[in-house]
Motif scaffolding. Structure first.
Motif, PDB file in Angstrom:
ATOM      1  N   GLY A  77       0.820  -1.204   0.000  1.00 37.28           N
ATOM      2  CA  GLY A  77       0.000   0.000   0.000  1.00 37.28           C
ATOM      3  C   GLY A  77       0.857   1.258   0.000  1.00 37.28           C
ATOM      4  N   ILE A  78       0.479   2.231  -0.805  1.00 38.15           N
ATOM      5  CA  ILE A  78       1.212   3.498  -0.902  1.00 38.15           C
ATOM      6  C   ILE A  78       0.210   4.631  -0.737  1.00 38.15           C
ATOM      7  N   ILE A  79       0.393   5.463   0.293  1.00 36.22           N
ATOM      8  CA  ILE A  79      -0.568   6.523   0.576  1.00 36.22           C
ATOM      9  C   ILE A  79      -0.662   7.496  -0.594  1.00 36.22           C
ATOM     10  N   SER A  80      -1.831   8.098  -0.751  1.00 35.37           N
ATOM     11  CA  SER A  80      -2.141   8.881  -1.945  1.00 35.37           C
ATOM     12  C   SER A  80      -1.669  10.322  -1.828  1.00 35.37           C
ATOM     13  N   THR A  81      -0.355  10.522  -1.781  1.00 39.04           N
ATOM     14  CA  THR A  81       0.197  11.878  -1.805  1.00 39.04           C
ATOM     15  C   THR A  81       0.111  12.481  -3.196  1.00 39.04           C
ATOM     16  N   ASP A  82      -0.116  11.658  -4.184  1.00 38.67           N
ATOM     17  CA  ASP A  82      -0.119  12.058  -5.588  1.00 38.67           C
ATOM     18  C   ASP A  82      -1.129  11.173  -6.303  1.00 38.67           C
ATOM     19  N   ASN A  83      -1.337  11.381  -7.598  1.00 37.40           N
ATOM     20  CA  ASN A  83      -2.242  10.491  -8.321  1.00 37.40           C
ATOM     21  C   ASN A  83      -1.588   9.119  -8.489  1.00 37.40           C
ATOM     22  N   SER A  84      -2.413   8.093  -8.663  1.00 38.55           N
ATOM     23  CA  SER A  84      -1.912   6.716  -8.632  1.00 38.55           C
ATOM     24  C   SER A  84      -0.941   6.420  -9.764  1.00 38.55           C
ATOM     25  N   SER A  85      -1.130   7.028 -10.934  1.00 41.29           N
ATOM     26  CA  SER A  85      -0.222   6.748 -12.048  1.00 41.29           C
ATOM     27  C   SER A  85       1.177   7.289 -11.757  1.00 41.29           C
ATOM     28  N   ALA A  86       1.248   8.474 -11.135  1.00 41.95           N
ATOM     29  CA  ALA A  86       2.549   9.045 -10.782  1.00 41.95           C
ATOM     30  C   ALA A  86       3.222   8.213  -9.696  1.00 41.95           C
ATOM     31  N   LEU A  87       2.432   7.781  -8.714  1.00 42.92           N
ATOM     32  CA  LEU A  87       2.990   6.956  -7.635  1.00 42.92           C
ATOM     33  C   LEU A  87       3.500   5.628  -8.182  1.00 42.92           C
ATOM     34  N   LYS A  88       2.745   5.031  -9.078  1.00 44.08           N
ATOM     35  CA  LYS A  88       3.160   3.752  -9.661  1.00 44.08           C
ATOM     36  C   LYS A  88       4.470   3.918 -10.435  1.00 44.08           C
ATOM     37  N   LEU A 141     -10.857  23.142   1.716  1.00 44.42           N
ATOM     38  CA  LEU A 141     -10.980  22.147   0.662  1.00 44.42           C
ATOM     39  C   LEU A 141      -9.925  21.067   0.849  1.00 44.42           C
ATOM     40  N   PRO A 142     -10.254  19.949   1.507  1.00 44.12           N
ATOM     41  CA  PRO A 142      -9.269  18.876   1.729  1.00 44.12           C
ATOM     42  C   PRO A 142      -8.917  18.182   0.414  1.00 44.12           C
ATOM     43  N   SER A 143      -7.631  17.896   0.218  1.00 44.72           N
ATOM     44  CA  SER A 143      -7.210  17.200  -0.987  1.00 44.72           C
ATOM     45  C   SER A 143      -5.802  16.645  -0.789  1.00 44.72           C
ATOM     46  N   SER A 144      -5.249  16.059  -1.848  1.00 42.67           N
ATOM     47  CA  SER A 144      -3.899  15.498  -1.783  1.00 42.67           C
ATOM     48  C   SER A 144      -2.861  16.609  -1.890  1.00 42.67           C
ATOM     49  N   HIS A 145      -1.605  16.277  -1.576  1.00 47.81           N
ATOM     50  CA  HIS A 145      -0.532  17.261  -1.707  1.00 47.81           C
ATOM     51  C   HIS A 145      -0.417  17.756  -3.147  1.00 47.81           C
ATOM     52  N   GLU A 146      -0.490  16.838  -4.091  1.00 44.56           N
ATOM     53  CA  GLU A 146      -0.373  17.227  -5.498  1.00 44.56           C
ATOM     54  C   GLU A 146      -1.495  18.167  -5.897  1.00 44.56           C
ATOM     55  N   ALA A 147      -2.729  17.831  -5.547  1.00 44.00           N
ATOM     56  CA  ALA A 147      -3.871  18.661  -5.920  1.00 44.00           C
ATOM     57  C   ALA A 147      -3.783  20.038  -5.267  1.00 44.00           C
ATOM     58  N   ASN A 148      -3.347  20.092  -4.014  1.00 43.36           N
ATOM     59  CA  ASN A 148      -3.198  21.382  -3.338  1.00 43.36           C
ATOM     60  C   ASN A 148      -2.100  22.228  -3.973  1.00 43.36           C
TER      61      ASN A 148
END
Length: 323
Positions: free
Chosen positions: A30-41, A174-181
Motif C-alpha cells: 500500500g502506498i498513501i495517496s500523496t499524488d495520483n496513482s499513475s505518478a505513484l506507480k 478544501l481537503p485534498s492530496s498534496h499534489e492537488a493542493n
C-alpha cells in the motif's frame, strides 16, 4: 476405501498448506495517496520490481483514492506492507494490526521532512501573519484527514497554537492530496494550502517551472521521516526477507540509488519501530485537548472527564518518550 479417504484427506491438507504458503508469499504494498496513482506507480514500481527479484516474493502495488483506503486495506488484510505518513501509520498500527519496521532516509541527510503553508507567488497574502489575521477571507487547501504534514502538523503548530479553528475560521476549507493542493496554488484556485517539502522536491524534479509560481509562507518543525509498516501477523520468514531487502537497498548500487532519488529525494531506508510515532501521538492528543477545552457545547463535567482521560494518555506517552 479407508486408504482412498486417507489419500484424499492428505491431498486436501497439502492443498491447504500450499494455499497458505502462497498467501504468505503474495503481498499487497500500500502506498498513501500523496499524488495520483499513475505518478505513484511510476515512482515506486521499479523498487517493487527489485523487491520481487531479490526476495522471491510476489509483491503488488496497492493504491487508493485517500489515506483511509490504505489504512482500511491493512485492517482487512488487503494490504500487508505499506508506505505511510506518521499520522496514518498510527491508524494502521492501532486499527490495522500494523507495526513500524523501517523509515525512509533522505538524500539531504535530514532526519525527516517539513510541513509547509504555501501560496501563489503573485498572491496578495505575503506573510503567514497576514493569513492568520484574515482567515475569514481565505480559501484554504487542506490535507487528507489522515495526513501528517497536510493536516495534523499545521493544525497543531500553525493554527491551534494561534487560536484558530480550521473548521470554523476560514472562508472555506478544501481537503485534498498534496499534489492537488500544489496545483490549486499554482493555478490560483485556492488562496493558501498546506503541503510539504517532499512535494516541493517532486515538483523541483518534474516541473521546476511550476515551482517558480509558489511562495512558502510557513515551515513546520521537523517531522520524523515516513515509516514503512507491515502487518504483525506476517510469517517471520517473510518479515526477514523484507527487512533484509530494505536494510540493504540503495546502499551502494547507483541504479537503486537513482530509483530512490526519484521517490521524492529519498536515499534508502533504516530500521525503525512504533516508537517513532510517539511525538506524533503526543501532538494529536494535545490537539484533542484543545478541541475539548474550546468546545462550547460540552458540559464542564464532560470536559473534566475527557481532559482527565487525555492527560492520563499523555502521561503514559511522556514516560515512553523519556525512555
Amino acid at each position: 476405501m479407508k486408504s482412498a479417504r486417507l489419500l484424499l484427506a492428505g491431498a486436501a491438507l497439502a492443498a491447504c498448506f500450499v494455499t497458505q504458503v502462497v498467501r504468505a508469499e503474495t503481498l499487497n504494498f500500500g502506498i498513501i495517496s500523496t499524488d495520483n496513482s499513475s505518478a505513484l506507480k511510476q515512482r515506486w514500481q521499479p523498487l517493487i520490481d527489485d523487491l520481487n527479484k531479490q526476495t522471491g516474493l510476489d509483491v503488488k502495488p496497492f493504491f487508493a483514492t485517500d489515506y483511509a483506503g490504505i489504512i482500511e486495506g491493512m485492517r482487512f488484510n488487503k494490504v500487508q506492507i505499506g508506505y505511510f505518513g506518521n499520522a496514518s501509520a498510527i491508524e494502521a498500527v492501532d486499527r490495522g494490526n500494523g507495526e513500524v519496521f523501517a523509515k525512509v532516509k533522505y538524500k539531504s541527510g535530514e532526519a525527516g521532512y517539513y510541513s509547509l503553508l504555501i501560496t501563489n507567488v503573485n498572491s496578495k497574502w505575503k506573510t503567514v501573519d497576514q493569513v492568520l489575521k484574515n482567515t475569514h477571507d481565505i480559501n484554504l487547501g487542506f490535507g487528507d484527514p489522515n495526513s501528517t504534514s497536510g493536516t495534523l502538523v499545521p493544525s497543531y503548530y500553525l493554527f491551534a497554537k494561534n487560536g484558530i479553528s480550521v473548521r470554523s475560521d476560514f472562508k472555506s476549507v478544501l481537503p485534498s492530496s498534496h499534489e492537488a493542493n500544489m496545483l490549486a496554488v499554482v493555478n490560483n484556485r485556492v488562496d493558501v494550502a498546506t503541503n510539504n517539502t517532499d512535494m516541493v522536491e517532486t515538483l523541483r524534479q518534474t516541473h521546476p517551472e511550476l515551482l517558480e509560481k509558489v511562495r512558502v509562507l510557513w515551515k513546520s518543525p521537523l517531522i520524523p521521516s515516513d515509516p514503512m509498516v507491515w502487518r504483525r501477523d506476517l510469517p517471520q520468514a517473510t518479515k526477514d526477507k523484507l527487512r533484509n531487502f530494505f536494510d540493504h537497498y540503495a546502499q551502494s548500487d547507483p541504479r537503486e540509488q537513482a530509483i530512490m532519488a526519484g521517490i521524492t529525494g529519498m536515499s534508502g531506508f533504516e530500521d525503525s519501530s512504533d516508537a517513532q510515532l510517539v511525538p506524533i501521538r503526543q501532538m494529536a492528543l494535545f490537539q484533542k485537548k484543545q478541541q475539548v477545552q474550546n468546545d462550547e457545547h460540552m458540559s464542564d463535567e464532560d470536559k473534566k472527564v475527557q481532559l482527565a482521560a487525555l492527560d492520563q494518555k499523555l502521561s503514559q506517552l511522556n514516560k515512553v518518550a523519556a525512555k
